[in-house]
Design a protein around this motif. Sequence first.
Motif, mmCIF file in Angstrom:
data_model
loop_
_atom_site.group_PDB
_atom_site.id
_atom_site.type_symbol
_atom_site.label_atom_id
_atom_site.label_comp_id
_atom_site.label_asym_id
_atom_site.label_seq_id
_atom_site.Cartn_x
_atom_site.Cartn_y
_atom_site.Cartn_z
ATOM 1 N N GLY A 75 5.940 5.062 -39.779
ATOM 2 C CA GLY A 75 6.974 5.994 -39.352
ATOM 3 C C GLY A 75 7.846 6.489 -40.483
ATOM 4 O O GLY A 75 8.536 7.499 -40.340
ATOM 5 N N ALA A 76 7.804 5.781 -41.632
ATOM 6 C CA ALA A 76 8.672 6.141 -42.759
ATOM 7 C C ALA A 76 7.983 7.026 -43.783
ATOM 8 O O ALA A 76 8.631 7.520 -44.707
ATOM 9 C CB ALA A 76 9.175 4.864 -43.445
ATOM 10 N N ILE A 77 6.668 7.246 -43.623
ATOM 11 C CA ILE A 77 5.946 7.995 -44.654
ATOM 12 C C ILE A 77 6.429 9.437 -44.737
ATOM 13 O O ILE A 77 6.495 10.026 -45.826
ATOM 14 C CB ILE A 77 4.417 7.950 -44.398
ATOM 15 N N SER A 78 6.803 10.029 -43.598
ATOM 16 C CA SER A 78 7.250 11.429 -43.616
ATOM 17 C C SER A 78 8.556 11.586 -44.388
ATOM 18 O O SER A 78 8.814 12.639 -44.971
ATOM 19 C CB SER A 78 7.425 11.949 -42.187
ATOM 20 N N ALA A 79 9.400 10.534 -44.405
ATOM 21 C CA ALA A 79 10.650 10.591 -45.156
ATOM 22 C C ALA A 79 10.415 10.389 -46.649
ATOM 23 O O ALA A 79 11.191 10.888 -47.476
ATOM 24 C CB ALA A 79 11.630 9.538 -44.640
ATOM 25 N N PHE A 80 9.337 9.678 -47.011
ATOM 26 C CA PHE A 80 9.086 9.424 -48.423
ATOM 27 C C PHE A 80 8.369 10.592 -49.095
ATOM 28 O O PHE A 80 8.505 10.780 -50.302
ATOM 29 C CB PHE A 80 8.261 8.144 -48.596
ATOM 30 N N ILE A 81 7.619 11.373 -48.338
ATOM 31 C CA ILE A 81 6.857 12.486 -48.916
ATOM 32 C C ILE A 81 7.753 13.444 -49.702
ATOM 33 O O ILE A 81 7.410 13.843 -50.826
ATOM 34 C CB ILE A 81 6.060 13.228 -47.829
#
Length: 344
Positions: A75-81
């Motif tokens: 769920g956090a990958i979109s914030a790290f991109i």
Amino acid sequence: MTASLLAGVASVGLSAAGLSAALVLLLFPLMRRYALARPNARSSHRVPTPQGGGIAVLAAMLVTACAGISVLAPGAISAFIPVAMAAVVLAVIGAFDDIRPLPVLPRLLFQFGAVALGVAAAGEIRLFPALLPAPVEFALVVLAGVWFVNLVNFMDGLDWITVAEVAPVTAALALFALLGALPGDAGLVAIGLCGAMLGFAPFNRPVARLFLGDVGSLPIGLILGFLLYRLAGEGHLTAALLLPLYYLADATLTLLIRLRRGEKVWQAHRSHFYQRATDNGFTVLEVVGTVFALNLVLAALATSAVLAEGILVPGGLLIAGIIAVAIVLARFARPRPAVAAGRS
């Protein structure tokens, strides 16, 4: 602490170290041919040396951290991109600057854009909600982030010194994630950067065969700043100040001293305390060893601040960190007896 997060942290760190070293070996012939750093007024080296090792460090960190987050915190990958994209932008700017120096203004504009993207990606973090309106705080955080990106670049002027800074800071951040003081995705990014730097370290050992270059120091500054900002946003502002305190103090005091002297602060120089230390009789290994030991002390103080309750204890720990940094800076600024005798 969960067993899966612990296993993920270990896996990401080891994978990043191996991938970083492999990429350095693969890219080294190209860097030696196209990206030689020639000695200038700021340099501590005396012969042309390949730079661009930051390409391997950044690539290894991004690949392993993204893989770890996708598995353990999807769920956090979109914030790290967006942060990864901002780091890549700074790496591209740094690569151009390594080959042919860019004018100050466009370089700063790209930096402000990249940092603003990283700060926005960190989410709705408010450090001083009672004191500052949200837009003002955002602008000040971006300004501080640009300074942090540049100070990491400024401080990357001695073999192993960035390793001696980044490894303890990122290892501490990964520990905080395991303790639950930092989100798990941030811990995976931290250990990915730590492992990638350790994979690069053998090639940067004094006398270095390879430098990070701006292609590495600029995005590393962005990633570190992003992680420290998130740590502060979790309520651990003291720890977020303690971890990079040596870099903050050396770079900021040097800037203020140069401004007071009326010097052109954007020009290359050898005024940083760690650079003065080598002029004052310290060997490179003595300087980086001292910085590494100091950063271990600061990491221990930051850990205590994370675990402490109340307000007074973290404040006392910050004062202790300031004293420790001041002792090291004073030591670096003082010529050793043999050097002092030679100047008299």
